[in-house]
Design a protein around this motif. Structure first.
Motif: not given
Length: 74
Positions: A49-53, A8-16, A18-30
Motif C-alpha cells: 500500500p502506498v500510504m502517502l497523503i 485492520e490496522i491501516l488507517r488513512c494518514p490524513a484522517c487518523v 482526528e478521526k478513525e480513518g478506516l480504509l476499505e479494500l477495493h478490487k484488491e488494488t486500492w
C-alpha cells in the motif's frame, strides 16, 4: 494481496489524528478512506500500500468506479 490483519490496522494518514480513518479494500488494488469528507484513495502496488497523503490526494476527484486496475506505475 493485503492480509486481513494489515487491513485492520491501516488507517488513512490524513484522517487518523482526528478521526478513525478506516480504509476499505477495493478490487484488491486500492484502499479508500471511509471518512465522508476525505475521499483519498491509496493504490496498492506490488502488494504494498502506498500510504502517502500526496498519493491519496491525486485520486480524490476520481470516482471509485473509474479507478484504474491495476494502479498505474509512476
Amino acid at each position: 494481496m493485503i492480509s486481513e490483519e494489515l487491513l485492520e490496522i491501516l488507517r488513512c494518514p490524513a484522517c487518523v489524528r482526528e478521526k478513525e480513518g478506516l480504509l476499505e479494500l477495493h478490487k484488491e488494488t486500492w484502499l479508500i478512506c471511509q471518512e465522508p469528507d476525505c475521499g483519498r484513495k491509496y493504490p496498492i502496488k506490488d502488494d504494498i500500500p502506498v500510504m502517502l497523503i500526496e498519493e491519496g490526494d491525486k485520486w480524490v476527484d476520481v470516482d471509485v468506479d473509474d479507478l484504474p486496475v491495476p494502479p498505474p506505475e509512476d
